[in-house]
Design a protein around this motif. Structure first.
Motif, PDB file in Angstrom:
ATOM      1  N   GLY A 177       0.792  -1.232   0.000  1.00  0.00           N
ATOM      2  CA  GLY A 177       0.000   0.000   0.000  1.00  0.00           C
ATOM      3  C   GLY A 177       0.818   1.272   0.000  1.00  0.00           C
ATOM      4  N   LEU A 178       2.127   1.159  -0.306  1.00  0.00           N
ATOM      5  CA  LEU A 178       2.963   2.362  -0.282  1.00  0.00           C
ATOM      6  C   LEU A 178       2.653   3.294  -1.453  1.00  0.00           C
ATOM      7  CD1 LEU A 178       6.353   0.754   0.802  1.00  0.00           C
ATOM      8  CD2 LEU A 178       4.896   2.254   2.162  1.00  0.00           C
ATOM      9  N   THR A 179       1.982   2.771  -2.466  1.00  0.00           N
ATOM     10  CA  THR A 179       1.565   3.629  -3.583  1.00  0.00           C
ATOM     11  C   THR A 179       0.286   4.403  -3.240  1.00  0.00           C
ATOM     12  OG1 THR A 179       0.456   1.694  -4.501  1.00  0.00           O
ATOM     13  CG2 THR A 179       2.638   2.220  -5.368  1.00  0.00           C
ATOM     14  N   LEU A 238       0.153  12.623   4.938  1.00  0.00           N
ATOM     15  CA  LEU A 238       0.903  12.583   6.191  1.00  0.00           C
ATOM     16  C   LEU A 238       1.845  11.384   6.242  1.00  0.00           C
ATOM     17  CD1 LEU A 238      -1.720  13.660   8.913  1.00  0.00           C
ATOM     18  CD2 LEU A 238       0.344  14.900   8.192  1.00  0.00           C
ATOM     19  N   GLU A 239       1.372  10.220   5.782  1.00  0.00           N
ATOM     20  CA  GLU A 239       2.223   9.024   5.763  1.00  0.00           C
ATOM     21  C   GLU A 239       3.399   9.220   4.814  1.00  0.00           C
ATOM     22  OE1 GLU A 239      -1.060   5.490   6.664  1.00  0.00           O
ATOM     23  OE2 GLU A 239      -0.761   6.229   4.620  1.00  0.00           O
ATOM     24  N   PHE A 240       3.110   9.788   3.645  1.00  0.00           N
ATOM     25  CA  PHE A 240       4.169  10.016   2.673  1.00  0.00           C
ATOM     26  C   PHE A 240       5.233  10.959   3.240  1.00  0.00           C
ATOM     27  CE2 PHE A 240       6.053  12.121  -1.052  1.00  0.00           C
ATOM     28  CZ  PHE A 240       6.441  11.010  -1.789  1.00  0.00           C
ATOM     29  N   GLU A 241       4.787  12.011   3.894  1.00  0.00           N
ATOM     30  CA  GLU A 241       5.726  12.972   4.486  1.00  0.00           C
ATOM     31  C   GLU A 241       6.560  12.312   5.581  1.00  0.00           C
ATOM     32  OE1 GLU A 241       5.720  17.295   6.866  1.00  0.00           O
ATOM     33  OE2 GLU A 241       3.838  16.365   6.221  1.00  0.00           O
ATOM     34  N   LYS A 242       5.907  11.474   6.390  1.00  0.00           N
ATOM     35  CA  LYS A 242       6.621  10.787   7.463  1.00  0.00           C
ATOM     36  C   LYS A 242       7.689   9.863   6.896  1.00  0.00           C
ATOM     37  CE  LYS A 242       7.268   9.241  11.705  1.00  0.00           C
ATOM     38  NZ  LYS A 242       7.903  10.080  12.743  1.00  0.00           N
ATOM     39  N   ILE A 243       7.355   9.117   5.853  1.00  0.00           N
ATOM     40  CA  ILE A 243       8.317   8.181   5.262  1.00  0.00           C
ATOM     41  C   ILE A 243       9.492   8.941   4.650  1.00  0.00           C
ATOM     42  CG2 ILE A 243       8.643   6.487   3.414  1.00  0.00           C
ATOM     43  CD1 ILE A 243       5.808   5.483   4.009  1.00  0.00           C
TER      44      ILE A 243
END
Length: 594
Positions: free
Chosen positions: A96-98, A103-108
């Motif tokens: 599910g990384l796509t 917020l999740e994208f920024e954290k990663i």
């Protein structure tokens, strides 16, 4: 789909092409693995996986770093620009990384930057996970954050281990292999972990102590699964053991006994003990589906208690089976004042029937147990299975050093009777003494300064000693030396010492014939045989007192950590464990029919 025959017949160039994409942008691994092909070719996919991994293990440090750096960042620039390899695209999509939220994208991205700055290579994780289905983004982020705190050399090794897991899953895809029995056991363990004691369940923690509602629910679930697997007789006995019997072709024939415990430590893992129940259950399921009977019976016991978490008694389940249940335990109280006798009554168990549980050893061929290793050895060696040579003997003490509490500011350093400083000397001596002998370990796991204060010289210190070795002699020599050194330290420092021995368990060396059966079962999978002692105690120790026993270890992930929520196994390793057990059953059948 790819086959081993194709691979074995291929030239080096063809071999490399067939394995393209298994190790990210690193064809040199397949090139070298081709040169290590056995004379008769690779005979199992597990053997091929190990050969590829060994190439990486033997590679120079710079080559290993280059392999790690060949991997893309998770949810990084390559994913955004759609320049990932097909394999990486599939894996990151499965997790599910796509589909990250902003917020999740920024954290990663923040974690990627911090990780690269700290280690100098990208974070690598097998995002399809131990079951191969894909981890949730929250799990990935939590692991990312945890691994940021690792030492650099440890983290490089962890990155390489994850690369091998990625390669393993990619090879499964190429060969069209699905570890169905490993999946079955893995899924059973996951379902059993739904049950947890109050106070822990609400926090998402696994805790199942003796005769709680969660414990009884586990027993009923195991009973239900055993019936569905095709066991002929399934019951919950007077101590809470779940007992399943699969008769041999002659129902009166002697039986092979196996099993392990289904209780857990507080906030523990999903596989400690339970693996040893679920693996033989899967074997019985396959025998029943094939309509096959062995020339001996198979008895699988889910032992009700081994960990000693609710009451100050351990091995209640296996102890009852060998006739060593101490009736005085029934009057013990738990933290809420509930006696064991009352807990049994509430569970519908009758303690008067416990003496009837004792097995006659003459009716059994022996006892075998599979168990998660609970240590880092197999994980570091890259081996899925290990054959146990002996279960360490152990002795435990609760100790107290008493000095004089005094003012931290006004008591000169040369006039102090510091109980904590004396204990610190003890800990360092134990570390040196235990480290001087192979397969000897010593631990101070509990350490307390009662009523301690920041500005008071400690006047009292409580601590534990846990000493284990493969033989009773080595264990006892270490214990004697440690106790003598403690007395010498205390005399020199002017403090008093006392110790209470709280537990002593004899070493349990594996029976030679049964150990060899495990070794042949591992060899039959084209895996190397690795022999190792068990530092942890197991139900097999109790059965060892009345019949021959031997154990097989399964590799754990996360450096083999156990008694911890991070305890984990893969479906592929578990598949090999089930297959090894099946081969042991077949060997025994052949021996008895000869």
């Amino acid at each position: 789909m790819l086959s081993l025959f194709q691979l074995n017949e291929a030239s080096q160039a063809e071999f490399v092409a067939l394995l393209d994409g298994v190790y990210e942008h690193s064809p040199w691994i397949a090139e070298q693995a081709h040169g290590r092909k056995p004379a008769g070719g690779f005979t199992s996919l597990a053997q091929l996986k190990l050969a590829l991994a060994q190439v990486v293990t033997d590679a120079a440090h710079d080559q290993q770093l280059a392999l790690v750096r060949a991997h893309p960042e998770l949810a990084g620039k390559a994913m955004v620009s759609k320049t990932l390899t097909a394999e990486s695209t599939h894996e990151q999509g499965k997790a599910g990384l796509t589909d990250c939220t902003p917020l999740e994208f920024e954290k990663i991205q923040q974690l990627n930057a911090a990780y690269n700055e700290r280690f100098g290579f990208p974070f690598v994780m097998a995002v399809r996970g131990p079951r191969g289905l894909g981890l949730h983004r929250s799990e990935i982020i939590a692991t990312f954050e945890r691994r940021l705190g690792h030492p650099a050399d440890y983290e490089l090794a962890e990155a390489l281990r994850n690369i091998h897991r990625i390669a393993e899953i990619r090879l499964n895809d190429k060969f069209g292999v699905e570890p169905t029995l490993g999946n079955l056991v893995w899924d059973w363990a996951e379902a059993l972990a739904v049950h947890s004691d109050p106070g822990y369940a609400e926090q998402g923690q696994l805790t199942v102590t003796y005769l709680t509602d969660a414990h009884l629910a586990c027993a009923r679930q195991l009973q239900s699964w055993m019936l569905a697997c095709g066991f002929d007789d399934v019951r919950i006995d007077a101590v809470g053991n779940v007992v399943g019997v699969y008769h041999g072709s002659d129902p009166s024939a002697r039986r092979l006994l196996t099993g392990s415990h289904y209780d857990t430590v507080r906030n523990g893992g999903k596989y400690d003990g339970r693996l040893g129940i679920l693996v033989p259950m899967a074997c019985v399921r396959e025998l029943h589906r094939a309509g096959r009977r062995l020339p001996y019976g198979l008895e699988v016991i889910g032992f009700a208690e081994e960990e000693g978490q609710r009451y100050k008694a351990t091995f209640l389940g296996s102890g009852a089976v060998i006739g060593q249940f101490d009736g005085r335990w029934l009057d013990q109280q738990d933290a809420d004042g509930v006696t064991m006798r009352q807990a049994m009554a509430d569970a519908g168990l009758d303690p008067a029937d416990i003496p009837l549980l004792r097995r006659d050893p003459a009716g059994y061929l022996g006892f075998v147990e599979v168990h998660i290793e609970q240590g880092p050895v197999l994980n570091e060696l890259g081996l899925p299975l290990g054959v146990v040579t002996s279960i360490n003997g152990s002795v435990r003490y609760l100790c107290e050093i008493t000095g004089m509490a005094s003012h931290a500011g006004t008591t000169p350093m040369n006039r102090r009777r510091d109980a904590a400083a004396a204990t610190a000397e003890v800990i360092l001596y134990l570390e040196r003494r235990a480290g001087s002998v192979p397969d000897l370990v010593g631990t101070v796991g509990m350490l307390q300064v009662p009523a301690g204060s920041i500005n008071v010289v400690p006047g009292r210190c409580l601590f534990s000693l846990d000493i284990r070795a493969t033989t009773n002699e080595v264990r006892d020599e270490c214990a004697a030396d440690v106790l003598a050194e403690i007395n010498a330290i205390c005399e020199r420092r002017g403090v008093a010492f006392k110790a209470e021995e709280t537990m002593r368990a004899a070493a349990a060396p594996s029976d030679a014939a049964w150990q060899q059966r495990w070794e042949r079962a591992v060899e039959a999978l084209s895996l190397p045989v690795f022999r190792m002692p068990s530092g942890a105690g197991h139900d097999a120790m109790k059965l060892h007192e009345v019949m021959p026993q031997a154990m097989l270890f399964l590799r754990g992930l996360n450096a083999g950590i156990s008694h911890n929520p991070l305890e984990s196994i893969t479906n592929d390793d578990t598949e090999l464990c089930v297959q090894a057990f099946q081969r042991l059953l077949d060997q025994l059948a052949t021996e008895l029919q000869a």
